[in-house]
Scaffold this motif. Structure first.
Motif, mmCIF file in Angstrom:
data_model
loop_
_atom_site.group_PDB
_atom_site.id
_atom_site.type_symbol
_atom_site.label_atom_id
_atom_site.label_comp_id
_atom_site.label_asym_id
_atom_site.label_seq_id
_atom_site.Cartn_x
_atom_site.Cartn_y
_atom_site.Cartn_z
ATOM 1 N N PHE A 1 43.683 27.009 7.762
ATOM 2 C CA PHE A 1 43.983 27.465 6.409
ATOM 3 C C PHE A 1 45.386 28.083 6.359
ATOM 4 C CE2 PHE A 1 39.239 27.697 5.483
ATOM 5 C CZ PHE A 1 39.289 26.711 4.501
ATOM 6 N N PHE A 2 45.768 28.770 7.429
ATOM 7 C CA PHE A 2 47.113 29.326 7.531
ATOM 8 C C PHE A 2 48.158 28.217 7.539
ATOM 9 C CE2 PHE A 2 50.584 30.556 10.496
ATOM 10 C CZ PHE A 2 51.195 31.527 9.699
ATOM 11 N N TYR A 3 47.927 27.175 8.342
ATOM 12 C CA TYR A 3 48.855 26.033 8.359
ATOM 13 C C TYR A 3 48.908 25.356 6.983
ATOM 14 C CZ TYR A 3 48.996 26.278 13.491
ATOM 15 O OH TYR A 3 49.178 26.677 14.792
ATOM 16 N N ALA A 4 47.775 25.263 6.301
ATOM 17 C CA ALA A 4 47.738 24.660 4.967
ATOM 18 C C ALA A 4 48.611 25.454 3.997
ATOM 19 C CB ALA A 4 46.304 24.594 4.460
ATOM 20 N N ALA A 5 48.582 26.783 4.117
ATOM 21 C CA ALA A 5 49.401 27.616 3.235
ATOM 22 C C ALA A 5 50.883 27.363 3.477
ATOM 23 C CB ALA A 5 49.079 29.094 3.466
ATOM 24 N N GLY B 1 50.290 15.354 2.262
ATOM 25 C CA GLY B 1 49.325 14.887 3.246
ATOM 26 C C GLY B 1 49.049 15.917 4.326
ATOM 27 N N LEU B 2 50.088 16.652 4.749
ATOM 28 C CA LEU B 2 49.904 17.716 5.736
ATOM 29 C C LEU B 2 48.997 18.813 5.186
ATOM 30 C CD1 LEU B 2 53.555 18.097 7.134
ATOM 31 C CD2 LEU B 2 51.615 16.970 8.231
ATOM 32 N N LEU B 3 49.199 19.135 3.919
ATOM 33 C CA LEU B 3 48.353 20.134 3.264
ATOM 34 C C LEU B 3 46.898 19.670 3.247
ATOM 35 C CD1 LEU B 3 47.785 22.635 1.527
ATOM 36 C CD2 LEU B 3 48.623 21.348 -0.460
ATOM 37 N N ALA B 4 46.670 18.428 2.826
ATOM 38 C CA ALA B 4 45.306 17.897 2.754
ATOM 39 C C ALA B 4 44.675 17.804 4.141
ATOM 40 C CB ALA B 4 45.312 16.529 2.078
ATOM 41 N N GLY B 5 45.458 17.339 5.143
ATOM 42 C CA GLY B 5 44.932 17.223 6.499
ATOM 43 C C GLY B 5 44.548 18.570 7.081
ATOM 44 N N SER B 6 45.388 19.583 6.870
ATOM 45 C CA SER B 6 45.083 20.927 7.359
ATOM 46 C C SER B 6 43.805 21.470 6.726
ATOM 47 C CB SER B 6 46.254 21.874 7.061
ATOM 48 O OG SER B 6 47.423 21.477 7.737
ATOM 49 N N LEU B 7 43.638 21.211 5.433
ATOM 50 C CA LEU B 7 42.437 21.679 4.739
ATOM 51 C C LEU B 7 41.182 20.989 5.274
ATOM 52 C CD1 LEU B 7 43.743 21.903 1.054
ATOM 53 C CD2 LEU B 7 43.181 23.810 2.586
ATOM 54 N N LEU B 8 41.274 19.695 5.572
ATOM 55 C CA LEU B 8 40.116 18.981 6.120
ATOM 56 C C LEU B 8 39.725 19.530 7.494
ATOM 57 C CD1 LEU B 8 40.897 15.263 5.164
ATOM 58 C CD2 LEU B 8 39.073 16.707 4.242
#
Length: 471
Positions: free
Chosen positions: A437-441, A342-349
């Protein structure tokens, strides 16, 4: 071990919980369960104090700057110095908890926080204001370690995760209360309200037992037996649990005193990697940047900040409570996996919303993506990555290294909190969408780390977990 005859003839206090595992029979009677709940209720006021301190700076910024005449730079020092104090408190937290006991550490930390709040209340200039904030940070640095450790050491294994998650729930409630009350009272009155959870904690500690495992570790045999019986019920058969704890403590006495360097020995390195790794991913995934600057994110994306902040606060409390009910059913790893996803998806949004805004794509979708991203991120963090790393940290280290290792893990957490908070504006200035995008990575790396490295600790005794981790 209790026999069936024992259970049949003891009609005065039926076991509330009977948990079978191979030959082991664990009884927890209603009076013991009541004491476990009371002890947890009292100790999590330390977590509420944690949240009160963290949440204090946001609603008081303009009031303090106007009354005392601080510049924005001076107020930034006031806001960030809490993390510096907390890092120092984290370094000493394990030693303090080992020397004074879990209750003694909470008493000391509460007293320190009261001194800090009073310094802020009476401040007429930046020096006393910053000193008070620093002292508060030191106090919550201790509390952030000792509260989840105390809960994990008193709780029965089938309820340990849910009870330990109450720590994170009270942190977010403390933050939300500080935000809400701060909207209606001035900054000096809000400082006085921060003393209230400390007083409740100090009074409540007079009515609950010390951690039985700590008492056994320091050789207080009579107090150990009394505390364990209070937590399991006066008529419960505690002989097997008592023997397991004693045997484990005796085996640990053979090992020398542990230093930070010793933690990187083969015997403990897996536990250190798990504990430190979870804290690194918890903080460097961007949580403090989003929490501290949620209003700024909403404004930048064109969404009304007041509406966004209300939705954010409500969601954080509700989802954290849901996570507390799931942790002992679903397990630690599944919640962490769902949370990291969910953190990955939220960061991407969020990243996509800023990307669309920067390049003028789909302008009507920008506020919707920003709101959805922040709420998904906060909800995902609250259900897993917020609380579960603290639960796992309190479970994986043997008691002879728990003080030193806990200090290291807590220090890493606070250091990550400070770095993320400090660098967020710099990163956003560099590239708003690139930041997320950095946080998503990082969240994607967290997902891999959890899947490959983090063990499942649900439904296992602390001694079983630590033996498997450090064998």
């Amino acid at each position: 071990m209790a026999t069936n005859q024992n259970l049949e003839t003891d009609n005065t206090s039926e076991p509330l919980i009977v948990q079978q595992k191979d030959d082991e029979l664990l009884e927890i009677h209603s009076d013991g369960m009541w004491m476990v709940c009371l002890s947890t209720f009292v100790s999590v006021f330390g977590a509420f104090e944690f949240g009160s301190c963290v949440g204090y700076s946001a609603p008081t910024q303009f009031g303090i700057m106007d009354d005392i005449g601080l510049s924005l730079a001076e107020y930034s020092v006031f806001g960030s110095i809490l993390n510096i104090g907390a890092m120092i408190g984290a370094i000493s937290s394990g030693r303090i908890a080992d020397f004074f006991g879990r209750k003694g550490a909470m008493r000391l930390a509460s007293t320190i926080c009261i001194i800090g709040w009073l310094a802020v209340y009476f401040a007429t200039g930046a020096i006393l204001l910053d000193l008070g904030r620093f002292i508060m940070g030191y106090g919550i640095g201790i509390l952030s370690y000792v509260v989840p450790v105390f809960i994990s050491e008193i709780a029965p294994k089938n309820l340990r995760g849910a009870l330990a998650t109450a720590n994170q729930l009270l942190i977010v409630i403390g933050i939300s209360v500080a935000f809400t009350v701060g909207a209606f009272v001035n900054w000096r009155i809000l400082a006085l309200t921060g003393i209230v959870p400390c007083i409740i904690l100090l009074v409540g500690l007079c009515f609950i037992p010390e951690s039985p495992r700590w008492l056994a570790k320091v050789g207080h045999q009579r107090e150990f037996e009394a505390a364990l019986r209070a937590l399991r019920g006066q008529n419960a058969n505690i002989s097997q649990e008592e023997a397991e704890i004693q045997d484990y403590i005796e085996s640990l006495q053979q090992f020398p005193k542990v230093t930070i360097i010793d933690l990187f020995h083969k015997k403990y390195i897996r536990s250190v990697i798990v504990g430190v790794g979870l804290m690194v991913f918890q903080q460097f995934g961007g949580i403090n940047g989003i929490v501290f600057y949620a209003s700024q994110i909403f404004v930048s994306a064109g969404f009304p900040p007041n509406v966004g902040n209300i939705l954010y606060a409500l969601l954080q409390v509700v989802v954290t409570a849901v996570g507390a009910t799931l942790i002992d059913r679903a397990g630690r790893r599944p919640l962490l996996m769902v949370s990291a996803s969910g953190l990955l998806a939220g960061s991407l949004l969020i990243a996509m919303s800023f990307y669309f805004k920067t390049f003028q794509y789909f302008p009507k979708s920008v506020p919707i993506l920003a709101l959805a991203g922040v709420l998904l991120y906060i909800g995902s963090f609250s259900v897993g990555m917020g609380a579960v790393p603290w639960v796992v940290m309190s479970e994986i280290f043997p008691i002879n290294v728990k003080g030193t290792a806990g200090s290291l893990v807590t220090l890493v957490n606070w250091l990550g909190s400070w770095v993320t908070s400090y660098t967020f504006n710099l990163l956003v200035t560099w590239s708003s969408y690139g930041t997320f995008f950095f946080y998503a990575a990082i969240c994607a790396m967290a997902l891999i780390f959890i899947f490959k490295v983090v063990p499942e600790t649900k439904g296992r005794t602390l001694e079983d977990i630590q033996a498997s981790m450090n064998s």
